[in-house]
Design an enzyme around this catalytic site. Sequence first.
Site, PDB file in Angstrom:
ATOM      1  N   ASN A 109      18.551 -36.834  17.804  1.00 28.68           N
ATOM      2  CA  ASN A 109      17.968 -37.744  16.804  1.00 28.68           C
ATOM      3  C   ASN A 109      16.589 -37.298  16.319  1.00 28.68           C
ATOM      4  O   ASN A 109      16.176 -37.673  15.223  1.00 28.68           O
ATOM      5  CB  ASN A 109      17.883 -39.150  17.408  1.00 28.68           C
ATOM      6  CG  ASN A 109      16.988 -40.070  16.606  1.00 28.68           C
ATOM      7  OD1 ASN A 109      17.399 -40.625  15.583  1.00 28.68           O
ATOM      8  ND2 ASN A 109      15.731 -40.210  17.034  1.00 28.68           N
ATOM      9  N   LEU A 138       8.040 -31.036  -3.930  1.00 32.98           N
ATOM     10  CA  LEU A 138       8.897 -30.410  -4.934  1.00 32.98           C
ATOM     11  C   LEU A 138       8.940 -28.918  -4.652  1.00 32.98           C
ATOM     12  O   LEU A 138       8.018 -28.356  -4.067  1.00 32.98           O
ATOM     13  CB  LEU A 138       8.378 -30.706  -6.335  1.00 32.98           C
ATOM     14  CG  LEU A 138       8.499 -32.181  -6.738  1.00 32.98           C
ATOM     15  CD1 LEU A 138       7.951 -32.402  -8.143  1.00 32.98           C
ATOM     16  CD2 LEU A 138       9.930 -32.685  -6.635  1.00 32.98           C
ATOM     17  N   ASN A 169      18.386 -34.502  -2.273  1.00 30.54           N
ATOM     18  CA  ASN A 169      17.380 -35.496  -2.641  1.00 30.54           C
ATOM     19  C   ASN A 169      16.170 -34.746  -3.169  1.00 30.54           C
ATOM     20  O   ASN A 169      15.680 -33.816  -2.523  1.00 30.54           O
ATOM     21  CB  ASN A 169      17.010 -36.344  -1.413  1.00 30.54           C
ATOM     22  CG  ASN A 169      16.295 -37.624  -1.781  1.00 30.54           C
ATOM     23  OD1 ASN A 169      16.277 -38.029  -2.953  1.00 30.54           O
ATOM     24  ND2 ASN A 169      15.704 -38.267  -0.795  1.00 30.54           N
ATOM     25  N   TYR A 193      14.536 -30.543   3.927  1.00 29.07           N
ATOM     26  CA  TYR A 193      15.196 -31.583   4.728  1.00 29.07           C
ATOM     27  C   TYR A 193      16.703 -31.601   4.446  1.00 29.07           C
ATOM     28  O   TYR A 193      17.517 -31.674   5.375  1.00 29.07           O
ATOM     29  CB  TYR A 193      14.557 -32.928   4.393  1.00 29.07           C
ATOM     30  CG  TYR A 193      15.042 -34.099   5.203  1.00 29.07           C
ATOM     31  CD1 TYR A 193      14.590 -34.293   6.514  1.00 29.07           C
ATOM     32  CD2 TYR A 193      15.921 -35.034   4.667  1.00 29.07           C
ATOM     33  CE1 TYR A 193      15.018 -35.389   7.256  1.00 29.07           C
ATOM     34  CE2 TYR A 193      16.345 -36.129   5.394  1.00 29.07           C
ATOM     35  CZ  TYR A 193      15.890 -36.298   6.696  1.00 29.07           C
ATOM     36  OH  TYR A 193      16.311 -37.390   7.421  1.00 29.07           O
TER      37      TYR A 193
HETATM   38  P1  NAD Z   1      10.681 -41.521  12.920  1.00 32.58           P
HETATM   39  O1  NAD Z   1       9.727 -40.595  12.307  1.00 32.58           O
HETATM   40  O2  NAD Z   1      10.418 -42.984  12.864  1.00 32.58           O
HETATM   41  O3  NAD Z   1      10.929 -41.117  14.464  1.00 32.58           O
HETATM   42  C1  NAD Z   1      11.260 -39.802  14.812  1.00 32.58           C
HETATM   43  C2  NAD Z   1      10.967 -39.577  16.285  1.00 32.58           C
HETATM   44  O4  NAD Z   1      11.267 -38.194  16.577  1.00 32.58           O
HETATM   45  C3  NAD Z   1       9.491 -39.789  16.627  1.00 32.58           C
HETATM   46  O5  NAD Z   1       9.367 -40.556  17.805  1.00 32.58           O
HETATM   47  C4  NAD Z   1       8.967 -38.373  16.796  1.00 32.58           C
HETATM   48  O6  NAD Z   1       7.873 -38.276  17.716  1.00 32.58           O
HETATM   49  C5  NAD Z   1      10.209 -37.651  17.328  1.00 32.58           C
HETATM   50  N1  NAD Z   1      10.099 -36.209  17.147  1.00 32.58           N
HETATM   51  C6  NAD Z   1       9.713 -35.526  16.030  1.00 32.58           C
HETATM   52  N2  NAD Z   1       9.652 -34.213  16.274  1.00 32.58           N
HETATM   53  C7  NAD Z   1      10.010 -34.036  17.565  1.00 32.58           C
HETATM   54  C8  NAD Z   1      10.117 -32.897  18.405  1.00 32.58           C
HETATM   55  N3  NAD Z   1       9.830 -31.669  17.944  1.00 32.58           N
HETATM   56  N4  NAD Z   1      10.517 -33.065  19.693  1.00 32.58           N
HETATM   57  C9  NAD Z   1      10.787 -34.319  20.170  1.00 32.58           C
HETATM   58  N5  NAD Z   1      10.691 -35.432  19.414  1.00 32.58           N
HETATM   59  C10 NAD Z   1      10.299 -35.299  18.128  1.00 32.58           C
HETATM   60  O7  NAD Z   1      12.096 -41.176  12.240  1.00 32.58           O
HETATM   61  P2  NAD Z   1      13.431 -42.051  12.102  1.00 32.58           P
HETATM   62  O8  NAD Z   1      13.442 -42.637  10.746  1.00 32.58           O
HETATM   63  O9  NAD Z   1      13.624 -42.909  13.281  1.00 32.58           O
HETATM   64  O10 NAD Z   1      14.509 -40.863  12.097  1.00 32.58           O
HETATM   65  C11 NAD Z   1      15.317 -40.520  13.214  1.00 32.58           C
HETATM   66  C12 NAD Z   1      16.378 -39.526  12.764  1.00 32.58           C
HETATM   67  O11 NAD Z   1      17.184 -40.105  11.721  1.00 32.58           O
HETATM   68  C13 NAD Z   1      15.815 -38.228  12.170  1.00 32.58           C
HETATM   69  O12 NAD Z   1      16.644 -37.150  12.524  1.00 32.58           O
HETATM   70  C14 NAD Z   1      15.881 -38.491  10.692  1.00 32.58           C
HETATM   71  O13 NAD Z   1      15.929 -37.276   9.943  1.00 32.58           O
HETATM   72  C15 NAD Z   1      17.177 -39.258  10.593  1.00 32.58           C
HETATM   73  N6  NAD Z   1      17.296 -40.043   9.363  1.00 32.58           N
HETATM   74  C16 NAD Z   1      16.410 -41.026   9.070  1.00 32.58           C
HETATM   75  C17 NAD Z   1      16.571 -41.746   7.891  1.00 32.58           C
HETATM   76  C18 NAD Z   1      15.641 -42.867   7.485  1.00 32.58           C
HETATM   77  O14 NAD Z   1      15.809 -43.373   6.375  1.00 32.58           O
HETATM   78  N7  NAD Z   1      14.709 -43.281   8.315  1.00 32.58           N
HETATM   79  C19 NAD Z   1      17.613 -41.438   7.018  1.00 32.58           C
HETATM   80  C20 NAD Z   1      18.489 -40.426   7.347  1.00 32.58           C
HETATM   81  C21 NAD Z   1      18.328 -39.726   8.539  1.00 32.58           C
END
Ligand code: NAD
Length: 254
Positions: A96, A104, A155, A161
């Site tokens: 996750n 851009l 996007n 991303y």
């Molecule tokens: P967030 O930024 O709220 O939380 C992400 C977490 O990942 C944080 O706790 C951060 O410290 C941790 N993290 C980042 N880099 C790291 C690393 N190198 N090692 C260990 N931990 C690390 O993000 P979120 O919105 O909860 O997103 C979670 C996942 O869902 C991500 O993969 C994101 O791409 C995906 N996602 C989110 C959305 C959205 O709309 N929020 C949409 C599609 C996909």
Amino acid sequence: SAGTLPDDWDRPLAGRVAVVTGAARGIGASIADTLARDGATVVAVDVPAAGEQLATVANRVRGTALQLDVTADDAGARILEHALQRHGRLDIVVHNAGITRDKLLANMTPDKWDSVLAVNIASQLRINEALLTSGDFTDAPRIVSLASTSGIAGNRGQTNYAASKGGVIGMVRATAPLLTAFGGTANAVAPGFIETDMTARIPALTRQVARRLNSLQQGGLPVDVAETVAFLASPAAGGVVGRVLRVCGQNMVG
Ligand code: NAD
């Protein structure tokens, strides 16, 4: 003894050990909560800087915290070592942890490419490789990877991303056949707009449009994603292999 069932007999993940990366907040914290509710013992992984929040989540779910950057060379080995030493096994991995560095394309500097690809896709590949070649992973592993609708539809401002999340989908499809040979599955979940710290940074108008387009008439919530992850990690989803489940509140084309 005959006639008695363990307290958690009706919980689908009873006896399973699950690792959730990026578990300190947002979608990852909700996944940790949901897997624990379903009976799993959770190893909550996040970067050292998130240590306090991570400890709160680990305590809440009565699991353990592992401070680890998923891009570390030995991330897979450390995850496995922690799970085996503290909990005796490892059954479920939820990739996750993820980041955005939006710009851009004209301003998409190499560091923005490299950091996003390193966290969002390369880490998943390397951790999977370490686990699957170790011989110590469970006999019916479940791998669930966080992709994104950006990885399907693209996007604006997210070439890095979108590339990373599209890469996750390809990786899951290529990994799934390796796992089915020993009763395991790999699948991806592709959220649309979900209300977390990650999306709190995007422009207000974009957020408003995303909320309106959602069938729920609001932004998606972390728990919407977490319930789908929990399903894919459960025995009930044993026949779901190499799929991408969108959790976006929309009937997206593509
Ligand atoms: P967030 O930024 O709220 O939380 C992400 C977490 O990942 C944080 O706790 C951060 O410290 C941790 N993290 C980042 N880099 C790291 C690393 N190198 N090692 C260990 N931990 C690390 O993000 P979120 O919105 O909860 O997103 C979670 C996942 O869902 C991500 O993969 C994101 O791409 C995906 N996602 C989110 C959305 C959205 O709309 N929020 C949409 C599609 C996909």
